[in-house]
Design a protein around this motif. Structure first.
Motif: not given
Length: 778
Positions: A625-641
């Protein structure tokens, strides 16, 4: 210790014949007696060996059976042409000792204080005794099984209970019905019951997650054809730079029209809200799961059950002269284990980098191939093939990870089986997690960011260019990887999980059907209802259980691991794949019945284990659950447009000054993300030959575009890049802090134990204290 408990302890020791004072038994007032135990008519356990084997194995087999008889276990030996079956039944004194020890223990379980000891409890006790019998040669049952002294060991299914569970639960036509958790607990024990309780709760909570994911998908679908971003791509005349060396040529941005539409389905404003929703959902799921679990464990009277104390009680029942297994810790062993775990993780990460090399090499070969379709879509095809290879790697590494985890746990020399199981779970999950997600983390956060630019490409061995993101965006590559791996893994796992046991059972049935048919005929000839079950009837039943698939202490672990890995897929990168909860929901609806059918009809009976929680898996789920917060934040902030689009809208777009009203605010966004490479630059000429600068229509071009924020003259990073980078990091920090605050508020707002459970436990404790006071005559 109270007088009542002290008296109960003395009576227990008198029963065991080990306590005397001054040469005679101590005298104390008689303590309240328990209901009488009725003798069992069935056998609790069966060992299977070969009749005609070498003398050494036969001698060990006889020695082990002799050890069992020394413990007053009843042994029934039945032979057929090639196998010998030993039915094992413990006398009622063994269970009386167990119940007395429960009364004087701190984790007293009143559910055991009933007129008859249930078969599930008898099996658990006999199983423990069998596994702790050691021959004079220092060999235990596991060593004898590995040597082939015994071919199999198993506890017996109860025909009536098995039929009842099949009717209510373990069949496909019952897929719309709820789970009879109490029946499962009575038959398989609390450990299996809590697994299905957790799986059912997880599946139920996936419903709102799947609905929100579908809404996000439909939101993207609503703008499938009307989005100005898609229109700009599909109508663009921009010529893009070659994606590989040699045969790859320049191409039109409009060629990626379809991919741009697909990308917008998963990379839109709704994705941000969905990622936040799923991060909070994971916390809500865990908090309400703990409440749900507490209700059942309180009802089952195991809320205060202690695993360590249960093992001590079973130790005494197995051997009255046993010594406690002292806790030990070795810094040398711990350091060695840590080093070996680190080396294993480095190996797994190395395999992920091997997949990168595979994709790079495959892209080059496809681009140089004869088929235009493959050469034009070399990057996408290579990504798909990489996902398939990744899945095959996962399948192989699962077996390797299991062997390594077992070896490391054996090296640690844990104090108890419970500690061994916890250690194995953490190691195995860590290895599996890195095996599954190392490649996905590379695709999400490194792909397309370390490959350089025209005139300055990063090459492997100075020859092959590193792969780039898909022209429609890096999120598309992550989506392709996740979709292929998740679909393949769930489909393949279910086919193997059900098909393998079914085929093995059919094969065993085919081998033993002649003998079983003979036994059945003899058994049915016994028409005296009051007669004791004949040997043929016993053998018929034992053969029926023998032909089922074998299980071991980690069979349930495999089910948990599969579901927790799925939970990881559903939460960690859900921003890239909003339909993951829907796929998980569909899979789990069938998974519940598949596991039920397998455990009831296709496999030997699991040894009923007592517990009041799902063990270390709770901590694993919290970490996810904690890792999901970090990973999704990075996916939206870094990976997506999402962030580049946001910056363009408010800083660089036509609406930035707030005066334009007749133009879409995102007009011109695609062109703002592109940089230009001119063939007048000597470094560009080294990367692209003149043959590559010819379009499919035969037109020669002298410049091409590529996706990056760079100056068109010296290819240095522009101010727009640095502003977007700053906003990306600011968003990640803000996203994670906001979501973490929501998670803490949710955890605080939802009590982990319901009030009715607290009140019920309070009343139970008060009643026990009052009874204790009355018994002590104070």
């Amino acid at each position: 210790m109270s007088r009542h408990r002290r008296q109960a302890s003395i009576e227990l020791l008198e029963l065991m014949g080990v306590v005397q004072e001054n040469g005679c038994r101590s005298e104390s007032p008689e303590s309240p007696s328990l209901p009488p135990l009725r003798p069992s008519l069935s056998y609790d356990y069966v060992l299977v060996g070969k009749v005609k084997d070498d003398k050494k194995k036969m001698k060990l087999q006889e020695a082990f059976i002799h050890k069992l008889k020394e413990k007053n276990l009843n042994i029934k030996r039945i032979e057929d042409d090639s196998l010998v079956f030993y039915g094992i039944q413990a006398p009622k004194e063994v269970f009386e000792k167990y119940r007395y020890l429960l009364r004087v223990s701190d984790a007293c379980n009143w559910s055991e204080q009933q007129e008859t000891v249930p078969l599930s409890t008898r099996i658990r006790i006999v199983h423990y005794i069998l596994n702790h019998v050691v021959l004079d040669t220092k060999e235990n049952l596991w060593a004898l099984l590995n040597k082939g002294v015994f071919e199999a060991k198993f506890c017996l299914h109860e025909r009536e209970s098995q039929k009842d569970l099949t009717e209510k639960w373990a069949r496909w036509t019952a897929i719309h019905k709820g789970q009879p958790i109490d029946n499962i607990r009575n038959y398989f024990g609390e450990k299996v019951a809590l697994y299905f309780l957790w799986l059912g709760w997880y599946t139920l909570l996936l419903v709102p997650a799947a609905i929100v994911g579908i809404i996000v998908f439909l939101y993207g679908l609503a703008f499938f054809n009307t989005s100005p971003l898609i229109k700009e791509v599909c109508e663009s005349e921009t010529v893009m730079c070659p994606l590989c060396d040699k045969r790859c040529k320049v191409w039109q941005l409009s060629d990626t029209c379809l991919y741009a539409k697909v990308s917008l389905l998963f990379d839109n404003e709704g994705t941000v809200m969905f990622a936040m929703f799923m991060a909070v959902w994971a916390t809500v799921f865990l908090e309400f799961w703990m409440r749900h679990r507490a209700s059942y464990t309180c009802e089952w009277k195991v809320f205060d059950w202690c695993e360590e104390e249960e093992e001590l009680i079973l130790d005494i029942v197995s051997d009255p002269d046993c010594r406690p297994k002292e806790h030990k810790h070795s810094y040398l062993r711990s350091t060695a284990v840590l080093i070996m775990v680190t080396l294993m993780l480095l190996l797994i990460i190395g395999l992920a980098q091997g997949l990168v090399l595979f994709r790079v090499f495959t892209t080059v070969k496809l681009a140089e191939g004869k088929w235009d379709f493959l050469s034009d879509n070399a990057n996408t095809v290579a990504m798909m093939l990489g996902a398939v290879i990744h899945f095959l790697t996962i399948t192989v590494m699962t077996k390797v990870n299991k062997i390594v985890s077992q070896k490391l746990c054996a090296f640690e020399e844990t104090q108890s089986f419970a500690a061994h199981e916890r250690s194995f779970t953490i190691k195995m999950f860590t290895f599996q997690f890195f095996t599954l997600f190392s490649s996905l983390f590379y695709v999400a956060f490194f792909l397309g960011r370390i490959n350089g630019h025209p005139g300055g490409y990063v090459r492997l061995s100075g020859k092959w260019r590193l792969e780039e993101c898909h022209p429609s965006g890096c999120l598309t590559d992550l989506f392709i990887q996740m979709a292929i791996i998740m679909v393949l893994k769930q489909t393949f796992s279910n086919v193997v999980e059900f098909g393998g046991p079914w085929f093995n059972r059919w094969l065993r049935k085919h081998r033993t059907e002649t003998l079983e048919r003979t036994c059945s005929q003899r058994c049915h000839q016994n028409t005296n209802p009051g007669a004791r079950m004949c040997d043929d009837c016993k053998l018929d039943d034992w053969l029926r259980n023998y032909r089922l698939n074998d299980v071991d202490s980690f069979s349930l672990f495999n089910e948990f691991l599969e579901m927790v890995i799925q939970f990881s897929f559903t939460t960690i990168f859900v921003a890239a794949f909003p339909l993951a909860p829907l796929l998980a929901l569909i899979n789990n609806v069938f998974e519940i019945r598949l596991d039920a059918i397998k455990m009831v009809s296709l496999e030997r009976r699991l040894v009923p284990k007592k517990t009041n929680h799902i063990g270390v898996w709770t901590e694993v789920l919290q970490a996810i659950g904690v890792l999901a917060v970090i990973a999704n934040g990075l996916v939206i902030g870094i990976t997506s447009d999402f962030i580049p689009r946001l910056v363009y809208r408010y800083v660089y777009g036509p609406c930035a000054n707030g005066t334009v009203t007749d133009v879409d605010c995102m007009a011109g966004y695609i062109n703002s993300t592109l940089s230009v490479a001119n063939m007048t630059d000597e470094n560009i000429i080294k990367d692209f030959s003149r043959d590559q600068m010819v379009t499919h229509s035969g037109q020669i071009v002298f410049s091409c575009s590529y996706k990056d924020y760079r100056n068109n003259t010296d290819h240095s990073l522009t101010s727009q890049f640095w502003l977007i980078l700053a906003v990306r990091f600011a968003f990640v920090i803000l996203f994670e802090h906001v979501v973490v605050i929501f998670k803490f508020i949710t955890a605080w707002f939802v009590p982990s134990v319901p009030l009715d459970v607290k009140n019920k436990r309070l009343i139970d404790k008060l009643d026990r204290l009052k009874e204790e006071l009355r018994s002590s005559n104070v």
